[in-house]
Design a protein around this motif. Sequence first.
Motif, short mmCIF file in Angstrom:
data_model
loop_
_atom_site.label_atom_id
_atom_site.label_comp_id
_atom_site.label_asym_id
_atom_site.label_seq_id
_atom_site.Cartn_x
_atom_site.Cartn_y
_atom_site.Cartn_z
N LEU A 162 39.26 -1.27 -10.82
CA LEU A 162 39.67 -2.14 -11.92
C LEU A 162 40.34 -1.34 -13.03
O LEU A 162 41.38 -1.74 -13.57
N GLY A 163 39.76 -0.19 -13.37
CA GLY A 163 40.34 0.64 -14.42
C GLY A 163 41.71 1.16 -14.05
O GLY A 163 42.63 1.17 -14.87
N MET A 164 41.86 1.59 -12.79
CA MET A 164 43.16 2.12 -12.37
C MET A 164 44.23 1.04 -12.34
O MET A 164 45.38 1.26 -12.74
N LEU A 190 45.74 5.37 -7.64
CA LEU A 190 44.82 4.42 -7.02
C LEU A 190 44.20 5.03 -5.77
O LEU A 190 43.01 4.83 -5.49
N ALA A 191 44.99 5.82 -5.02
CA ALA A 191 44.44 6.51 -3.86
C ALA A 191 43.33 7.47 -4.29
O ALA A 191 42.26 7.53 -3.67
N GLY A 192 43.59 8.23 -5.35
CA GLY A 192 42.56 9.12 -5.87
C GLY A 192 41.33 8.37 -6.33
O GLY A 192 40.19 8.81 -6.12
N ALA A 193 41.54 7.21 -6.96
CA ALA A 193 40.41 6.41 -7.44
C ALA A 193 39.57 5.91 -6.28
O ALA A 193 38.33 5.89 -6.35
N TYR A 208 48.70 9.95 -15.29
CA TYR A 208 47.73 9.10 -14.60
C TYR A 208 46.39 9.79 -14.36
O TYR A 208 45.43 9.14 -13.93
N SER A 209 46.28 11.09 -14.56
CA SER A 209 45.03 11.78 -14.25
C SER A 209 43.96 11.45 -15.28
O SER A 209 44.27 11.07 -16.42
N GLY A 210 42.70 11.59 -14.88
CA GLY A 210 41.60 11.36 -15.80
C GLY A 210 40.58 10.34 -15.32
O GLY A 210 39.57 10.11 -15.98
N TRP A 211 40.83 9.74 -14.14
CA TRP A 211 39.89 8.73 -13.65
C TRP A 211 38.54 9.33 -13.27
O TRP A 211 37.54 8.63 -13.20
N VAL A 217 36.92 4.81 -17.40
CA VAL A 217 38.07 5.08 -16.54
C VAL A 217 39.37 4.90 -17.31
O VAL A 217 40.25 5.77 -17.31
N VAL A 218 39.51 3.75 -17.98
CA VAL A 218 40.74 3.47 -18.73
C VAL A 218 40.93 4.49 -19.85
O VAL A 218 42.03 5.02 -20.05
#
Length: 436
Positions: A232-234, A60-63, A206-209, A22-23
Amino acid sequence: MSDSTNPGYARRLGVLDATMVVVGGIIGSGIFLNPALVAQRTDSSGMTLLAWALGGVFALAGAFIYAELGARRPQAGGGYVYLRESYGPLIAFLFGWIMLLVNYSGSIAAVATTFAVYACQVAGLSDNLVKPLAVGAILLLAGINFFGIRAGALVQNLATVLKLLAVVAVVVAGLAFGGAAAPPPAGAAPGGGSLGSAMLPVLFAYSGWFYVNNIAGEIREPQKNIPRALVLGMLTCTACYLLANYAYLHVLGHAGLAASKAPAAELMQGAFGPTGAVLIAAGIAISTFGFCNISILGGARMFQVMGADGVFFRAAAHLNPQYRSPDVALAGLALWACVLVLSGSYGQLLDYATVGDWIGSAMVAATLFHYRRHDAGNHVFRAPLHPLLALGFIAAVAYVVVSSAIAQPQQTLIGLGIIAAGVPAYYAWRRSNAAR
C-alpha cells in the motif's frame, strides 16, 4: 533478550502506522527538488514519466521481497537479521557497519541539515542557525523516540500526512493553475541523455521502503500487516511521484523542468506567488523532518540487535524497561549524526557509501532464496513471480552499482575500503565481548 532490564519490544503499531513509515521513508525532499535531474537525462516528457513509472515497478518488486522477508522474520533488525541467518554474522555485521558509520547516520545528518535550511527560510532566520537547528532537531527526535514506538509513530504519522498534503498541493497547483507549459529560461539546454542514466536518480528517490522491516518486532499481526503496509505504501508513493512529475511537466514543459533548479518552488510560486514559495518550503521542511525521524527510529533498532548479538557495543543492546525503546542505541546514533552535522562531512560519506548501500540491498534480496529453500514450510505471504522478481531486482541493483562505480570510481574504492575496515572491527568486538 527478555529479562527485567530488557523486556523485549512491544507490538503496538497497526497497519496504518506501518504504512506511514513506508511512505515517510520514501518521500523526502527528492520529489520536490530532483525531477529536474531526471528531465535533464531524458529526451521528452513521455520518457521522463516512463522513467518514474519504471522506478515504481522496481520499487514495488523490492517491496514484495521485503514483505515476504518481514513476514517470515517479524523481528527488529530488518536486513541485518536476514543476512545473519542466511550468510552468517560477519556479512551481517558488515551491512550493519556501513549503515551505522555512514548510511543511517549520514542520512540523518544530511536530511536534518536540509530541514534546518528550509525551516530557517520559512522563519526568516539567519543561515548561521542552520547547524544548531539541525542538531536540535536530531536530539529532539531521539528524545521523542526514547518514550517508545507509539511516540515516534505519532510524530511520523503527522509528518507523513503533512508531506502528502504538500505533494497534493503541488499536483493541484500544477493541474489547476498551470495552463500551457511555460517557456524555458533563455539559454536553457534541452533535456538529453538516455533512459538508463535517468533511472539512477529515480531509483534513489524510491528507496527507503525497508525502514518498516527494522521495526517489524513492534507491528501487530506482522505476517499480514507488513506486506499490506509495504504494498500500500509503495503504490501510494508511486502515484504521488507520477502525479507530481505530470504537474511539473504540465506547467514547466520538459525543457523548462530540465532547466529548473527547484521545480516545486517554481510551480508553487507561479500559482500562488510568494506565499506559494513559503508553503512549499514549509512542506519540504516537514517532509525532511519526518524522514529524519524514521531514520532514527529504524536505525536504532538495528544497532540494538547488533549489540544483543555481541558484535557491537554491549550497552547498545539495552531496552528501556518502561517504554520498550532502544535508549542507548538511540543516543549513540543521534550523537554520531550530530558530529557529522557539525563537521559537515556527511555529504562525502554518503557518496562513499553508495555502492555499499546497494550491494547490501541486493544481498538482502538474495536471502529470499535461502528462506525459500530452508524455510519452505513457513506459510506466510509470498512474493509473486519468484524467482524472476528477485533476480530482476538484483539485476537492477547490479546496474546501479556498476553505473555508480563507472561514474565515481574514486568514491567507489573508498566505499569498499570502509566496508573492508569493518572486518577487523568485527573480530575486535567479538573478542572483546567474548572476554567480557
